[in-house]
Design a protein around this motif. Structure first.
Motif, mmCIF file in Angstrom:
data_model
loop_
_atom_site.group_PDB
_atom_site.id
_atom_site.type_symbol
_atom_site.label_atom_id
_atom_site.label_comp_id
_atom_site.label_asym_id
_atom_site.label_seq_id
_atom_site.Cartn_x
_atom_site.Cartn_y
_atom_site.Cartn_z
ATOM 1 N N LEU A 1 32.871 90.266 35.940
ATOM 2 C CA LEU A 1 33.226 91.401 36.782
ATOM 3 C C LEU A 1 33.502 92.646 35.946
ATOM 4 N N TRP A 2 34.076 92.469 34.774
ATOM 5 C CA TRP A 2 34.324 93.600 33.892
ATOM 6 C C TRP A 2 33.002 94.185 33.377
ATOM 7 N N VAL A 3 32.055 93.309 33.039
ATOM 8 C CA VAL A 3 30.714 93.770 32.647
ATOM 9 C C VAL A 3 30.075 94.523 33.811
ATOM 10 N N GLY A 4 30.220 93.989 35.027
ATOM 11 C CA GLY A 4 29.681 94.652 36.204
ATOM 12 C C GLY A 4 30.272 96.040 36.404
ATOM 13 N N VAL A 5 31.571 96.200 36.178
ATOM 14 C CA VAL A 5 32.209 97.515 36.321
ATOM 15 C C VAL A 5 31.684 98.471 35.258
ATOM 16 N N ASN A 6 31.476 97.987 34.041
ATOM 17 C CA ASN A 6 30.890 98.831 32.991
ATOM 18 C C ASN A 6 29.513 99.334 33.416
ATOM 19 N N LEU A 7 28.691 98.438 33.947
ATOM 20 C CA LEU A 7 27.357 98.827 34.400
ATOM 21 C C LEU A 7 27.426 99.770 35.602
ATOM 22 N N LEU A 8 28.381 99.528 36.498
ATOM 23 C CA LEU A 8 28.561 100.431 37.643
ATOM 24 C C LEU A 8 28.940 101.841 37.189
ATOM 25 N N ILE A 9 29.765 101.938 36.151
ATOM 26 C CA ILE A 9 30.146 103.248 35.617
ATOM 27 C C ILE A 9 28.918 103.975 35.062
ATOM 28 N N LEU A 10 28.085 103.251 34.316
ATOM 29 C CA LEU A 10 26.880 103.875 33.768
ATOM 30 C C LEU A 10 25.933 104.333 34.880
ATOM 31 N N LEU B 1 26.257 91.313 37.901
ATOM 32 C CA LEU B 1 24.996 91.865 37.417
ATOM 33 C C LEU B 1 24.149 92.513 38.515
ATOM 34 N N MET B 2 24.316 92.087 39.762
ATOM 35 C CA MET B 2 23.497 92.650 40.842
ATOM 36 C C MET B 2 24.140 93.867 41.514
ATOM 37 N N ALA B 3 25.457 93.974 41.505
ATOM 38 C CA ALA B 3 26.118 95.112 42.151
ATOM 39 C C ALA B 3 25.663 96.454 41.558
ATOM 40 N N PRO B 4 25.556 96.595 40.228
ATOM 41 C CA PRO B 4 25.082 97.884 39.697
ATOM 42 C C PRO B 4 23.649 98.209 40.128
ATOM 43 N N LEU B 5 22.794 97.209 40.183
ATOM 44 C CA LEU B 5 21.417 97.440 40.617
ATOM 45 C C LEU B 5 21.378 97.867 42.082
ATOM 46 N N ALA B 6 22.160 97.211 42.913
ATOM 47 C CA ALA B 6 22.216 97.583 44.329
ATOM 48 C C ALA B 6 22.772 99.001 44.484
#
Length: 198
Positions: free
Chosen positions: A157-166, A68-73
């Motif tokens: 981690l899969w949710v995090g990758v989805n957010l990173l893509i967005l 959850l924090m990787a996309p924000l960073a």
């Protein structure tokens, strides 16, 4: 240009709301992780009898915090980067290089999305049951009964990758707008939480 802003506006709003909620959940996960680790240390070294589920619970919190924090960073520029070349190049060339790097990052994220879903969430290990982590109060859910299913951890981690893509798509659109000379019309991304990360 209006098409780009039409694409950016809903994506930017969605990312802002979802990442703010994710940040709150990640902070809670971090707090739980710290409590579990400190509790494990206390029980192990003071009482000589540590519960076996605290390590897996802390790992559960760490995975969700990371996802959850990787996309924000990423969105705020909080990742470590070497930008000497970017600063040395003319503005347009630097912008094109940034766009190329974001395109490569999107390609890697799409591969990670597919591999994460097929190799972790939906595989035998993802469908398995936790060895020690159980639902509180004797509650039972799904095929694992009182134990957690492993895919609850791997899904982070899969949710995090989805957010990173967005976030990556938002950054690509923002970069195209900047290259077209309309960067002053963009809403600045708030980087107050990342002071000193430049």
């Amino acid at each position: 240009m209006s098409v780009l802003f039409g694409l950016l506006w809903p994506l930017e709003r969605f990312n802002t709301v979802v990442l703010a909620i994710g940040k709150v959940i990640a902070v809670i996960a971090l707090a739980i992780m710290v409590v579990l680790i400190l509790g494990q240390v206390f029980f192990r070294y003071v009482l000589s009898d540590a519960p076996n589920w605290t390590e897996e619970g802390a790992r559960f919190g760490m995975l969700w915090m990371t996802g959850l924090m990787a996309p924000l960073a990423f969105r705020m520029g909080g990742f470590v980067s070497i930008d000497m070349l970017e600063r040395a190049l003319p503005r347009v060339v630097s912008g094109l290089l940034t766009l190329l790097i974001l395109g490569i990052a999107l390609w890697v994220l799409v591969i990670a999305w597919e591999r994460g879903l097929n190799n972790h969430v939906q595989t035998l290990s993802g469908r398995g049951c936790s060895s020690s982590l159980r639902w509180p109060f004797g509650l039972e859910f799904g095929k694992c009964g009182a134990k957690f299913q492993n895919n609850y951890q791997y899904a982070s981690l899969w949710v995090g990758v989805n957010l990173l893509i967005l976030v990556n798509l938002e950054l690509i659109i923002r970069q195209i707008i900047k290259l077209l000379g309309q960067g002053d019309r963009l809403t600045p991304l708030n980087a107050d939480d990342f002071q000193g990360a430049d």
